[in-house]
Enzyme design. Structure first.
Site, short mmCIF file in Angstrom:
data_model
loop_
_atom_site.label_atom_id
_atom_site.label_comp_id
_atom_site.label_asym_id
_atom_site.label_seq_id
_atom_site.Cartn_x
_atom_site.Cartn_y
_atom_site.Cartn_z
N GLY A 1 0.81 -1.21 0.00
CA GLY A 1 0.00 0.00 0.00
C GLY A 1 0.84 1.25 0.00
N SER A 2 1.29 1.66 1.18
CA SER A 2 2.02 2.92 1.31
C SER A 2 3.47 2.84 0.86
CB SER A 2 1.97 3.40 2.77
OG SER A 2 0.63 3.64 3.17
N GLN B 1 -22.46 5.01 21.48
CA GLN B 1 -22.73 4.64 22.88
C GLN B 1 -23.87 5.49 23.45
OE1 GLN B 1 -21.10 2.11 24.16
NE2 GLN B 1 -22.07 2.12 26.16
N GLU C 1 -3.74 15.79 0.06
CA GLU C 1 -4.55 14.61 0.34
C GLU C 1 -4.69 14.40 1.85
OE1 GLU C 1 -4.77 9.77 -0.52
OE2 GLU C 1 -3.03 10.93 -1.23
N PHE D 1 -8.05 -1.32 -4.13
CA PHE D 1 -8.64 -0.33 -3.22
C PHE D 1 -8.77 1.03 -3.90
CE2 PHE D 1 -5.90 -2.85 -0.02
CZ PHE D 1 -6.81 -3.90 -0.01
N ILE D 2 -9.08 1.05 -5.19
CA ILE D 2 -9.10 2.29 -5.95
C ILE D 2 -10.49 2.94 -5.89
CG2 ILE D 2 -8.64 3.36 -8.17
CD1 ILE D 2 -6.21 1.99 -6.70
N THR D 3 -10.55 4.13 -5.31
CA THR D 3 -11.80 4.87 -5.22
C THR D 3 -12.22 5.36 -6.60
OG1 THR D 3 -11.26 5.58 -2.98
CG2 THR D 3 -12.93 6.85 -4.15
N ARG E 1 -33.96 12.09 24.08
CA ARG E 1 -34.14 10.78 24.71
C ARG E 1 -34.23 10.93 26.23
NH1 ARG E 1 -35.53 6.05 26.03
NH2 ARG E 1 -34.15 4.25 25.78
N GLU F 1 0.51 4.24 11.52
CA GLU F 1 1.88 3.87 11.90
C GLU F 1 2.90 4.53 10.96
OE1 GLU F 1 -1.06 0.97 13.31
OE2 GLU F 1 -0.62 1.79 11.32
#
Length: 378
Positions: free
Chosen positions: A132-133, A335, A241, A157-159, A267, A366
């Site tokens: 990937g990166s 939650q 980006e 994984f191409i948008t 609520r 990372e």
């Protein structure tokens, strides 16, 4: 929240985009998510209000704008609570800039006006099944054969991978490492070019695909920039980006917060509204604190980029700050909603399952930490 970075012109643009989202996206967001796509006509409608043209050259139909217009666009698009629509609608913001910055005048005139008018769709194709990166070690190859390149390999994984008309594709034209990478413009009807749709955890309305290049003959005139200099074009994309991913992440965090506040006021539990319970108010303040801190960091770095700086370390930290803020706020919002937040159709449910894509896309958390540390000389 008041900010010194915005003018009356920014405010007018915000109102215009807000009306567009309320009219053209929000009423249909849930149905489009379930359908796994949205109408192609939405690109044209987005172009009509100047959304697609931001920060592209005026000579090809673009609009000169500072980065705060892009932040506003991210914030207002997020109001629909559907990240997949935003991702595909704006995929040209990562696919088309290399063409605008490095493409030949002929290529720019042929391709960009159609994209910016919403008539054609642009995608960026860098990530491969085996990495990937780690862009410098990509494996897809393009070998020169007279007036063409012969392209072989895969991207994933191409948008906008299925529906795009123009693909900015990173390929290896030279030796190993970053010095052997080029960018090619590949058109959707190129013989030997096929696409496989992918199903995802979130971003359902975003068309995502694996691309297959089986001896595709791409005209040599479709080279974007100089041969073996494509890594520079890729790096030029990263600042904006990552800024865009940070703006979008914090915007979705704010939507999750707003939805949680509205729900907590309505609520009732144990005889009073949720928001009257101290533990709920503390959750909301924890969310607001992170959102405001991230927004301040985002706007400061956007201003620095507009001044010509390139604060790479801070951008990496900003992206992580924003995606961590989103993860926290999305979780807390679900939650607060309880069972209602686990039901399909709620904005907080959609946002919650779209958290991880932001922490992975544009450079995983990372990698951002490692790149920031290297920029700081460690």
């Amino acid at each position: 929240m008041a900010s010194p970075y915005y003018t009356a012109e920014h405010d007018a643009f915000r109102e215009q985009v807000r009306r567009f989202v309320a009219r053209e996206i929000e009423p249909y967001a849930d149905a489009w998510d379930e359908a796994g796509e949205f109408p192609r006509d939405l690109y044209r409608k987005a172009a009509e209000i100047g959304l697609l043209q931001l920060n592209f050259p005026e000579s090809v139909g673009g609009i000169k704008a500072d980065r705060f217009y892009a932040i506003i666009a991210s914030e207002e698009l997020a109001r629909a609570g559907a990240g997949g629509i935003c991702a595909s609608l704006m995929s040209h913001t990562i696919g088309a800039p290399p063409i605008a910055k490095l493409g030949t005048p002929e290529m720019q005139a042929r391709v960009l006006p159609q994209i910016l008018a919403g008539e054609k769709i642009s995608a960026l194709a860098i990530t491969e099944p085996g990495g990937g990166s780690d862009v410098a070690n990509l494996r897809s190859t393009a070998k020169r054969d007279g007036e063409h390149y012969i392209l072989r390999g895969e991207k994933t994984f191409i948008t906008s991978g299925m529906r795009a008309d123009y693909y900015t594709v990173a390929v290896r034209t030279g030796g190993p490492g970053m010095g052997g990478i080029s960018l090619l413009l590949v058109e959707r009807d190129t013989p030997g070019f096929t696409r496989t749709p992918l199903k995802k955890m979130g971003w359902w309305a975003s068309d995502t695909a694996t691309l297959h290049f089986d001896d595709c003959r791409v005209p040599a005139s479709n080279l974007i920039g100089a041969e073996n200099a494509g890594f520079l074009g890729i790096m030029m994309n990263f600042n904006d980006e990552r800024l865009g991913l940070a703006a979008s992440s914090n915007a979705f965090a704010r939507v999750a917060y707003d939805e949680a506040v509205a729900y907590a006021k309505l609520r009732e539990t144990f005889g009073k509204p949720l928001i009257k319970h101290q533990v709920l108010r503390h959750k909301l303040i924890d969310m607001a604190q992170r959102i405001h801190a991230t927004q301040a960091m985002l706007e400061n770095i956007a201003w620095r980029l507009d001044q010509g700086e390139s604060p790479v370390a801070e951008l990496c930290m900003l992206k992580n700050q924003a995606t961590q803020t989103l993860a926290f706020c999305a979780s807390e919002a679900v939650q607060i909603f309880g069972g209602a937040g686990y039901m399909r159709g709620a904005k907080v449910e959609r946002i919650y399952r779209e958290v991880k894509v932001n922490a992975i896309g544009g450079g995983a958390e990372e990698i951002m930490k490692d790149l920031a540390s290297r920029q700081m000389g460690w």
